[in-house]
Design an enzyme around this catalytic site. Structure first.
Site, PDB file in Angstrom:
ATOM      1  N   GLU A  45       1.181  -6.962  -2.196  1.00 26.07           N
ATOM      2  CA  GLU A  45       1.824  -8.136  -1.577  1.00 26.07           C
ATOM      3  C   GLU A  45       0.817  -9.004  -0.838  1.00 26.07           C
ATOM      4  O   GLU A  45       0.583  -8.826   0.364  1.00 26.07           O
ATOM      5  CB  GLU A  45       2.907  -7.689  -0.584  1.00 26.07           C
ATOM      6  CG  GLU A  45       4.106  -7.072  -1.254  1.00 26.07           C
ATOM      7  CD  GLU A  45       5.222  -6.706  -0.277  1.00 26.07           C
ATOM      8  OE1 GLU A  45       5.028  -6.837   0.950  1.00 26.07           O
ATOM      9  OE2 GLU A  45       6.285  -6.278  -0.749  1.00 26.07           O
ATOM     10  N   GLU A  82       8.805  -3.443  -6.279  1.00 27.54           N
ATOM     11  CA  GLU A  82       9.245  -2.836  -5.019  1.00 27.54           C
ATOM     12  C   GLU A  82      10.465  -3.589  -4.487  1.00 27.54           C
ATOM     13  O   GLU A  82      10.509  -4.818  -4.530  1.00 27.54           O
ATOM     14  CB  GLU A  82       8.118  -2.921  -3.985  1.00 27.54           C
ATOM     15  CG  GLU A  82       8.441  -2.213  -2.677  1.00 27.54           C
ATOM     16  CD  GLU A  82       7.358  -2.428  -1.619  1.00 27.54           C
ATOM     17  OE1 GLU A  82       6.183  -2.104  -1.886  1.00 27.54           O
ATOM     18  OE2 GLU A  82       7.695  -2.950  -0.544  1.00 27.54           O
TER      19      GLU A  82
HETATM   20  C1  IDC Z   1       6.534  -0.250   5.310  1.00 22.66           C
HETATM   21  C2  IDC Z   1       6.943   1.194   5.513  1.00 22.66           C
HETATM   22  C3  IDC Z   1       6.793   1.575   6.956  1.00 22.66           C
HETATM   23  C4  IDC Z   1       5.403   1.213   7.426  1.00 22.66           C
HETATM   24  C5  IDC Z   1       5.039  -0.222   7.106  1.00 22.66           C
HETATM   25  C6  IDC Z   1       3.577  -0.534   7.391  1.00 22.66           C
HETATM   26  O1  IDC Z   1       8.281   1.363   5.084  1.00 22.66           O
HETATM   27  O2  IDC Z   1       7.030   2.956   7.120  1.00 22.66           O
HETATM   28  O3  IDC Z   1       5.346   1.390   8.821  1.00 22.66           O
HETATM   29  O4  IDC Z   1       5.222  -0.457   5.711  1.00 22.66           O
HETATM   30  O5  IDC Z   1       3.366  -1.872   7.575  1.00 22.66           O
HETATM   31  C7  IDC Z   1       6.788  -4.167   2.120  1.00 22.66           C
HETATM   32  C8  IDC Z   1       5.585  -3.364   1.850  1.00 22.66           C
HETATM   33  C9  IDC Z   1       5.751  -1.934   2.284  1.00 22.66           C
HETATM   34  C10 IDC Z   1       6.531  -1.858   3.570  1.00 22.66           C
HETATM   35  C11 IDC Z   1       7.938  -2.386   3.307  1.00 22.66           C
HETATM   36  C12 IDC Z   1       8.870  -2.317   4.514  1.00 22.66           C
HETATM   37  O6  IDC Z   1       5.157  -3.425   0.510  1.00 22.66           O
HETATM   38  O7  IDC Z   1       4.481  -1.358   2.440  1.00 22.66           O
HETATM   39  O8  IDC Z   1       6.606  -0.506   3.945  1.00 22.66           O
HETATM   40  N1  IDC Z   1       7.843  -3.743   2.835  1.00 22.66           N
HETATM   41  O9  IDC Z   1       8.365  -3.079   5.568  1.00 22.66           O
HETATM   42  N2  IDC Z   1       7.025  -5.396   1.744  1.00 22.66           N
HETATM   43  C13 IDC Z   1       8.199  -5.803   2.235  1.00 22.66           C
HETATM   44  C14 IDC Z   1       8.745  -4.747   2.938  1.00 22.66           C
END
Ligand code: IDC
Length: 395
Positions: free
Chosen positions: A232, A319
């Site tokens: 992303e 995702e």
């Molecule tokens: C989130 C995880 C969380 C972690 C965070 C880190 O769920 O446990 O603390 O990342 O920054 C994304 C990302 C993905 C994110 C997820 C939710 O690809 O890594 O995971 N998210 O925030 N894009 C949109 C949402």
């Protein structure tokens, strides 16, 4: 140091990891609880601390898992030279039936040119939750959850990320464990270079090149491996800069695996597929990533996806979550169902975040669940119950 010395050191390191793993098995439950409680606190420094604790404690679990994989399946150990992994035959199943995939217009098609839809779970960061990267976990996802592909998310920046001091050899061995397990199970598998806090994939471009060079050498003969070169892009990262990055990474992969399917993320956390539509890469076999979190993203974004695909852009939802974009908060299953309606209408491939037991609503397992396969409803959060049911009801 000679190659022999390196092998000796690796085998010492392995046996140390194994004996630590054995002695830690008894403590596993309490360690896991503590880790996740810490990790669920949201401040960056707490997360960094939690992540280093968890990597220490969980890498030994991974050693244990990889031992299990070997004994169940006879697969290679994670630290064997990559060249041997190219001989891993694809096990009987979905991926051996459908073979090498390619992109035809807006569609992903199989070796016979028939449209194909991949779907399944994305891991959480593999450094943080390595215990779910195993043959047994993926077998349950294949047989009980009815999925045909797994996404391996490897953070580049946060949580002992690959480019910020994470143990690169260990992380690559986890990727190999995951790819080899999926391969033996006849599943497709996505290797995801999980750019997030680093925002622009050019920040770690050289490391990305080296990583994908090695992975594509290793898996040149695996028709079930898909490369996702930037999860992303966000913040200041523009489509022009992502495109420039892609133009450097794609040839590195193509040099080894000329026809591989490659996923390219888009700006604004992989939402700006319209920018890719306006100015696509001049390359074959590319899928553009659109990510959504159903609690946050609704009709504006699903209409964008609908119209981009109708106008010929090959899109993959590599995702998504049913909750909000933080990965936590309430699930919005009505919105998720509306998303699925568009996804199914276009036969778009989709991957649910995340296969872990972190204390957050997007983790499909409860924090108290310590199983790494054979999960039952009692082990699952609401998200887990919903998505498993969704997968199971698919034809
Ligand atoms: C989130 C995880 C969380 C972690 C965070 C880190 O769920 O446990 O603390 O990342 O920054 C994304 C990302 C993905 C994110 C997820 C939710 O690809 O890594 O995971 N998210 O925030 N894009 C949109 C949402």
């Amino acid at each position: 140091m000679s190659e022999q010395d390196i092998e000796v050191m690796e085998s010492i390191a392995e046996s140390v990891a194994e004996s630590v793993a054995a002695s830690m098995m008894a403590e596993q439950n309490s360690t896991n609880d503590t880790t996740n409680t810490n990790a669920s606190q949201e401040s960056t420094s707490q997360e960094a601390q939690a992540s280093s604790e968890s990597v220490e404690s969980q890498s030994s679990q991974a050693a244990q898992e990889s031992m299990t994989t070997q004994s169940n399946t006879g697969s290679q150990t994670a630290s064997q030279p990559s060249v041997e992994a190219t001989t891993t035959p694809i096990g009987d199943g979905f991926a051996s039936e459908h073979g090498a995939l390619r992109v035809d217009g807006a569609k992903l098609v199989d070796q016979n040119g028939n449209p194909i839809q991949l779907y399944g779970m994305s891991t959480h960061g593999i450094a943080w939750f390595p215990q779910f990267v195993s043959y047994d976990s993926f077998k349950t996802l294949r047989d009980d959850w009815n999925t045909n592909c797994v996404r391996l998310a490897m953070y580049t920046h946060e949580y002992n990320g690959y480019c910020t001091g994470g143990d690169q050899e260990y992380l690559k061995s986890l990727v190999r464990t995951g790819v080899d397990a999926a391969t033996e199970l006849g599943m497709y598998v996505i290797i995801d270079w999980h750019v997030l806090q680093d925002q622009d994939p050019n920040v770690y471009k050289e490391q990305s090149k080296a990583f994908f060079k090695e992975m594509s050498e290793t898996y040149a003969n695996n028709t079930n491996v898909i490369y996702e070169i930037c999860n992303e892009p966000n913040g200041y990262a523009t489509w022009d800069s992502v495109k420039a990055y892609a133009k450097e990474i794609i040839p590195v992969i193509r040099a080894n695996d000329p026809d591989a399917v490659i996923i390219v993320g888009t700006p604004t956390w992989s939402q700006d597929i319209d920018q890719a539509k306006a100015n696509p890469l001049d390359e074959e076999n590319i899928l553009y990533a659109l990510h959504f979190y159903a609690g946050t993203h609704k009709d504006v974004l699903w209409n964008r996806m609908d119209s981009c695909v109708q106008n010929g852009l090959p899109v993959i939802v590599s995702e998504f979550g049913m909750c909000d974009a933080s990965g936590n908060g309430a699930n919005d299953f009505n919105s998720a169902q509306s998303w699925m309606d568009v996804i199914e209408r276009h036969n778009i491939s989709f991957f649910c975040w995340n296969l872990a037991n972190k204390n957050e609503s997007s983790s499909v397992f409860k924090e108290s669940c310590t199983k790494t396969s054979g999960w039952t409803e009692e082990d699952m959060n609401e998200s887990g119950k919903w998505i498993r049911e969704y997968f199971r009801n698919k034809q």
